[in-house]
Design an enzyme around this catalytic site. Sequence first.
Site, PDB file in Angstrom:
ATOM      1  NE  ARG A  26      -5.140   3.140   6.282  1.00 37.98           N
ATOM      2  CZ  ARG A  26      -6.356   2.614   6.229  1.00 37.98           C
ATOM      3  NH1 ARG A  26      -7.371   3.355   5.802  1.00 37.98           N
ATOM      4  NH2 ARG A  26      -6.561   1.371   6.584  1.00 37.98           N
TER       5      ARG A  26
ATOM      6  CE  LYS B 267      -3.338  -3.661   8.642  1.00 38.46           C
ATOM      7  NZ  LYS B 267      -2.225  -3.359   7.735  1.00 38.46           N
TER       8      LYS B 267
ATOM      9  CB  SER C  16      -0.312   5.632  13.741  1.00 38.48           C
ATOM     10  OG  SER C  16      -1.469   5.263  13.012  1.00 38.48           O
TER      11      SER C  16
ATOM     12  CE  LYS D  92      -1.566  -2.273  11.988  1.00 43.59           C
ATOM     13  NZ  LYS D  92      -0.881  -2.208  10.737  1.00 43.59           N
TER      14      LYS D  92
ATOM     15  CB  CYS E  38      -1.016   0.006   1.132  1.00 49.04           C
ATOM     16  SG  CYS E  38      -0.285  -0.044   2.771  1.00 49.04           S
TER      17      CYS E  38
HETATM   18  C1  PBG Z   1       0.119  -1.410   5.791  1.00 50.29           C
HETATM   19  C2  PBG Z   1       0.113  -1.088   7.228  1.00 50.29           C
HETATM   20  C3  PBG Z   1      -0.710  -0.191   7.927  1.00 50.29           C
HETATM   21  C4  PBG Z   1      -0.222  -0.159   9.233  1.00 50.29           C
HETATM   22  C5  PBG Z   1       0.826  -1.046   9.300  1.00 50.29           C
HETATM   23  N1  PBG Z   1       1.013  -1.629   8.058  1.00 50.29           N
HETATM   24  C6  PBG Z   1      -1.795   0.684   7.472  1.00 50.29           C
HETATM   25  C7  PBG Z   1      -3.042   0.154   6.933  1.00 50.29           C
HETATM   26  O1  PBG Z   1      -3.318  -1.053   6.920  1.00 50.29           O
HETATM   27  O2  PBG Z   1      -3.785   1.000   6.437  1.00 50.29           O
HETATM   28  C8  PBG Z   1      -0.744   0.708  10.340  1.00 50.29           C
HETATM   29  C9  PBG Z   1       0.247   1.043  11.395  1.00 50.29           C
HETATM   30  C10 PBG Z   1      -0.165   2.133  12.304  1.00 50.29           C
HETATM   31  O3  PBG Z   1      -1.260   2.717  12.227  1.00 50.29           O
HETATM   32  O4  PBG Z   1       0.657   2.451  13.199  1.00 50.29           O
HETATM   33  N2  PBG Z   1      -0.823  -2.292   5.345  1.00 50.29           N
END
Ligand code: PBG
Length: 308
Positions: free
Chosen positions: A189, A179, A258, A232, A106
């Site tokens: 993001r 996830k 995050s 997560k 991504c």
């Molecule tokens: C990529 C990814 C994401 C995160 C980790 N790997 C973002 C998403 O899935 O949109 C989020 C990490 C965070 O928010 O600290 N796929």
Amino acid sequence: MRALVRETRLSPDTFVYPLFVRHGQGVRDEIASMPGNFHFSPDTLVEEVGAAREDGVRAILLFGLPEEKDPQGSEAWSEDGAVQTAVRQIKTAYDDVLVMTDVCLCEYTDHGHCGVVEGNEIRNDPTLELLASTALSHARAGADVVAPSDMMDGRVAAIRDALDGEQHNDIVILSYAAKYASAFYGPFRTAAQSAPQFGDRRSYQMDPANADEALREVALDLDEGADMVMVKPALAYLDVIRRVKDCFEVPVAAYSVSGEFSMLAAAAQNSWLDHDRTMLEILTSIKRAGADVILTYHAREAARLLRG
Ligand code: PBG
């Protein structure tokens, strides 16, 4: 007395510190939505890893930003990508730091989705080969652990096959097994410039309402060869962490994402919450829920506090 009977203890040994790397030299740009976190270039990243190591944090997770995005996300598996370059430099500088890499498309695709897009659909199976190439490029650069975060079905098996096919048998797979399609990824993001340009991630990430499904996802990933599994986000999913821990005898990681970090940062900036006490309470709750490993942007500051 309290110390004697305390049930849950935090240790920097169990922290993983997520870091963002981009191309260039001398880059250290603070991420506005995540105060105290930066975009690094490989050279400044090596310095940050050295400082984290001094604080007692010896495991990191790398996210990369490409020079250019395209529909396939082809810089994800480029030998000269920011992540691949950074891994080589970190491993040269510190051979006692455990280097994990996030495996996903991504950050690298112009549409911002984690897989191949056809029409308005994210296609699972054509994505697997690209993820396997990405993991392989990280392993060739010297990563110890690859962590697929895309949530495509079958990717753990595809990655394990590709790694073993090149004798990377001892590379560990930490799968983002449960996830969720979460609003808590917002600041990330922005930082990774990876917000989907259309639609959302609900066709491949999990519904926050489901917990039984998390157990099925974990079972599938373990069956495909995952060595460790992740839940997560962490704080809003403590029940899921506990259930995964109770059901499977494998190391369980929890990613305090995050949004969890930024919520506390914003509240503390306004003096609405005591930063350090709240941080340690959050981390303790994640540990108490059953996480063996905690991925947290607070890794360095928590390690320093714990050291006293
Ligand atoms: C990529 C990814 C994401 C995160 C980790 N790997 C973002 C998403 O899935 O949109 C989020 C990490 C965070 O928010 O600290 N796929």
